[in-house]
Motif scaffolding. Structure first.
Motif, PDB file in Angstrom:
ATOM      1  N   MET A   1       0.836  -1.199   0.000  1.00  0.00           N
ATOM      2  CA  MET A   1       0.000   0.000   0.000  1.00  0.00           C
ATOM      3  C   MET A   1       0.869   1.247   0.000  1.00  0.00           C
ATOM      4  N   ALA A   2       1.885   1.256   0.863  1.00  0.00           N
ATOM      5  CA  ALA A   2       2.776   2.415   0.941  1.00  0.00           C
ATOM      6  C   ALA A   2       3.429   2.683  -0.412  1.00  0.00           C
ATOM      7  N   ALA A   3       3.899   1.641  -1.061  1.00  0.00           N
ATOM      8  CA  ALA A   3       4.545   1.810  -2.370  1.00  0.00           C
ATOM      9  C   ALA A   3       3.558   2.370  -3.391  1.00  0.00           C
ATOM     10  N   ALA A   4       2.342   1.841  -3.416  1.00  0.00           N
ATOM     11  CA  ALA A   4       1.339   2.316  -4.371  1.00  0.00           C
ATOM     12  C   ALA A   4       0.985   3.774  -4.107  1.00  0.00           C
ATOM     13  N   TRP A   5       0.882   4.152  -2.850  1.00  0.00           N
ATOM     14  CA  TRP A   5       0.489   5.507  -2.481  1.00  0.00           C
ATOM     15  C   TRP A   5       1.641   6.498  -2.547  1.00  0.00           C
ATOM     16  N   GLY A   6       2.879   5.998  -2.703  1.00  0.00           N
ATOM     17  CA  GLY A   6       4.052   6.876  -2.676  1.00  0.00           C
ATOM     18  C   GLY A   6       4.396   7.324  -1.262  1.00  0.00           C
ATOM     19  N   SER A   7       3.971   6.545  -0.284  1.00  0.00           N
ATOM     20  CA  SER A   7       4.198   6.881   1.127  1.00  0.00           C
ATOM     21  C   SER A   7       5.527   6.323   1.613  1.00  0.00           C
ATOM     22  N   ALA A   8       6.182   7.057   2.494  1.00  0.00           N
ATOM     23  CA  ALA A   8       7.317   6.486   3.217  1.00  0.00           C
ATOM     24  C   ALA A   8       6.748   5.356   4.068  1.00  0.00           C
ATOM     25  N   PHE A   9       7.495   4.271   4.204  1.00  0.00           N
ATOM     26  CA  PHE A   9       7.002   3.113   4.937  1.00  0.00           C
ATOM     27  C   PHE A   9       7.804   2.919   6.215  1.00  0.00           C
ATOM     28  N   ASN A  10       7.090   2.685   7.315  1.00  0.00           N
ATOM     29  CA  ASN A  10       7.723   2.464   8.613  1.00  0.00           C
ATOM     30  C   ASN A  10       7.125   1.215   9.245  1.00  0.00           C
ATOM     31  N   ASN A  11       7.893   0.116   9.233  1.00  0.00           N
ATOM     32  CA  ASN A  11       7.495  -1.086   9.967  1.00  0.00           C
ATOM     33  C   ASN A  11       7.938  -0.855  11.406  1.00  0.00           C
TER      34      ASN A  11
END
Length: 183
Positions: A143-153
């Protein structure tokens, strides 16, 4: 951007944000933060939720930063598709549910499926939990990749709500402050 220079719109998920939820603490701490209220938190209607978010954005007097939790994130993604020349300058997205997997997802929220996969027209960060019962961390990363969001696990946080042991959530405030520095 300083937090005080923006209107912070808090978008809870399915069943709203109960007392003790970190979102309540944020509204209490930030004079410029408020909830985007929905007509019925227990029977969510995608079109009504999106319209209420759009209305809150239009009523804002300053640049807008959205803070979503759970289904609120999916509502933000649906809303983003309707934004034109928007005041929205960023979003913090926390514990988005994977509506595509269906298993374990309340049927009341399936009207928000499918999850929009268009890039969000503003900077965003998606915080995920490695043991969220409503979303595998890999689906959050997608989802983060599709939305262009920085991702934080962020590790084992459950659904980042009171039942997972989260009240004030200072680490979330730090992530929010880091997002604001980038805007």
């Amino acid at each position: 951007m300083k937090i005080s220079e923006a209107d912070i719109l808090i978008i809870p998920g399915y069943q709203g944000s109960p007392e003790g939820h970190w979102q309540h603490g944020w509204v209490q701490k930030m004079a410029n933060a408020r909830f985007v209220e929905q007509e019925n938190w227990n029977k969510p209607d995608k079109d009504k939720w999106v319209e209420n978010i759009l209305q809150a954005i239009m009523m804002a007097t300053r640049p807008v930063v959205l803070v979503g939790h759970s289904l609120g994130n999916i509502a933000i993604a649906h809303t983003a598709k309707k934004l034109v020349d928007t005041k929205v300058v960023g979003a913090l997205l926390v514990a988005a549910p994977d509506l595509d997997r269906k298993k374990g997802i309340p049927k009341q929220i399936m009207g928000f499926a499918p999850i929009p996969r268009d890039p969000l027209p503003f900077p965003s960060t998606l915080i995920a939990s490695s043991n969220d019962p409503f979303c595998e961390v890999e689906a959050s990363a997608e989802m983060a990749a599709a939305w262009g969001s920085a991702f934080n696990n962020a590790g084992e946080l459950g659904h980042v709500n009171p039942s997972a042991g989260f009240g004030p959530w200072p680490e979330g405030l730090m992530a929010f402050a880091n997002l604001m520095k980038k805007i």
